[in-house]
Design a protein around this motif. Structure first.
Motif, PDB file in Angstrom:
ATOM      1  N   GLU A   6      60.368  88.548 -55.080  1.00  0.00           N
ATOM      2  CA  GLU A   6      61.774  88.203 -55.296  1.00  0.00           C
ATOM      3  C   GLU A   6      62.660  89.443 -55.238  1.00  0.00           C
ATOM      4  O   GLU A   6      62.218  90.549 -55.534  1.00  0.00           O
ATOM      5  N   CYS A  22      63.361  85.310 -51.831  1.00  0.00           N
ATOM      6  CA  CYS A  22      61.920  85.393 -52.104  1.00  0.00           C
ATOM      7  C   CYS A  22      61.193  85.380 -50.764  1.00  0.00           C
ATOM      8  O   CYS A  22      61.278  84.390 -50.030  1.00  0.00           O
ATOM      9  N   TRP A  36      62.148  77.668 -57.586  1.00  0.00           N
ATOM     10  CA  TRP A  36      62.510  78.695 -58.548  1.00  0.00           C
ATOM     11  C   TRP A  36      62.363  78.167 -59.969  1.00  0.00           C
ATOM     12  O   TRP A  36      62.719  77.014 -60.263  1.00  0.00           O
ATOM     13  N   ARG A  38      62.835  79.836 -64.184  1.00  0.00           N
ATOM     14  CA  ARG A  38      63.426  80.950 -64.927  1.00  0.00           C
ATOM     15  C   ARG A  38      62.923  80.933 -66.357  1.00  0.00           C
ATOM     16  O   ARG A  38      62.529  79.886 -66.877  1.00  0.00           O
ATOM     17  N   THR A  50      63.758  73.126 -56.488  1.00  0.00           N
ATOM     18  CA  THR A  50      62.670  73.109 -55.530  1.00  0.00           C
ATOM     19  C   THR A  50      63.144  72.504 -54.216  1.00  0.00           C
ATOM     20  O   THR A  50      64.097  71.733 -54.187  1.00  0.00           O
ATOM     21  N   ILE A  70      69.541  75.752 -53.316  1.00  0.00           N
ATOM     22  CA  ILE A  70      68.286  76.297 -52.799  1.00  0.00           C
ATOM     23  C   ILE A  70      68.220  76.024 -51.306  1.00  0.00           C
ATOM     24  O   ILE A  70      68.650  74.967 -50.831  1.00  0.00           O
ATOM     25  N   LEU A  81      68.026  81.303 -53.396  1.00  0.00           N
ATOM     26  CA  LEU A  81      68.726  80.572 -54.440  1.00  0.00           C
ATOM     27  C   LEU A  81      70.117  81.179 -54.570  1.00  0.00           C
ATOM     28  O   LEU A  81      70.271  82.301 -55.048  1.00  0.00           O
ATOM     29  N   TYR A  94      64.047  85.255 -63.098  1.00  0.00           N
ATOM     30  CA  TYR A  94      63.899  84.164 -62.139  1.00  0.00           C
ATOM     31  C   TYR A  94      62.624  84.397 -61.309  1.00  0.00           C
ATOM     32  O   TYR A  94      62.447  85.466 -60.722  1.00  0.00           O
ATOM     33  N   TYR A  95      61.786  83.366 -61.285  1.00  0.00           N
ATOM     34  CA  TYR A  95      60.505  83.429 -60.595  1.00  0.00           C
ATOM     35  C   TYR A  95      60.495  82.491 -59.394  1.00  0.00           C
ATOM     36  O   TYR A  95      60.879  81.326 -59.509  1.00  0.00           O
ATOM     37  N   CYS A  96      60.024  83.003 -58.280  1.00  0.00           N
ATOM     38  CA  CYS A  96      59.803  82.203 -57.086  1.00  0.00           C
ATOM     39  C   CYS A  96      58.393  81.617 -57.156  1.00  0.00           C
ATOM     40  O   CYS A  96      57.483  82.237 -57.724  1.00  0.00           O
ATOM     41  N   TRP A 120      52.932  82.401 -57.465  1.00  0.00           N
ATOM     42  CA  TRP A 120      54.059  82.878 -58.264  1.00  0.00           C
ATOM     43  C   TRP A 120      54.456  84.284 -57.835  1.00  0.00           C
ATOM     44  O   TRP A 120      53.603  85.114 -57.527  1.00  0.00           O
TER      45      TRP A 120
END
Length: 130
Positions: A6, A22, A36, A38, A50, A70, A81, A94-96, A120
């Protein structure tokens, strides 16, 4: 080795915008749903958005509907995002993520209570000041 990385986090004032990216490597993610999550300080990780493999279907958590968008570019193995109208409560890492099953983004394991998507990223921090 498949990886998601990310970028795009940072510090912004309330009402401002950030665009997260990402990029996938090690394999193509063009056949996977991507999305994504968070995690705010002291809180559990939560689903944000998503998108399915061809970009035709998207889902958002209620709190970001109308503010976040997204999108994806399969040629670049990348998901984005766009976050507009940011609020202090959007502050989080924030995680992809990616998985062949889109449904995994919106449901947790009954055994672990956690999301069980396959891939992840390590996260990018977005901070919104009031």
């Amino acid at each position: 080795q498949a990886q998601l990385v990310e970028s795009g986090g940072g510090l912004v004032q309330a009402g401002g915008s950030l665009r997260l990216s990402c990029v996938g490597s090690g394999r193509t993610f063009s056949g996977d749903a991507m999305g994504w999550f968070r995690q705010a300080p002291g809180k559990e990780r939560e689903f944000v958005a998503t998108i399915n493999w061809n970009g035709f279907s998207t889902y958002y958590t209620d709190s970001v509907k109308g503010r976040f968008t997204i999108s994806r570019d399969n040629a670049k193995n990348t998901v984005y995002l766009q976050m507009n109208g940011l609020r202090p409560e959007d502050t989080a890492v924030y995680y992809c993520a990616a998985d062949a099953q889109m449904g995994k983004f919106r449901s947790k394991s009954s055994y672990t209570g956690r999301y069980v998507v396959n891939y992840w990223g390590k996260g990018t921090l977005g901070t919104v000041s009031s």
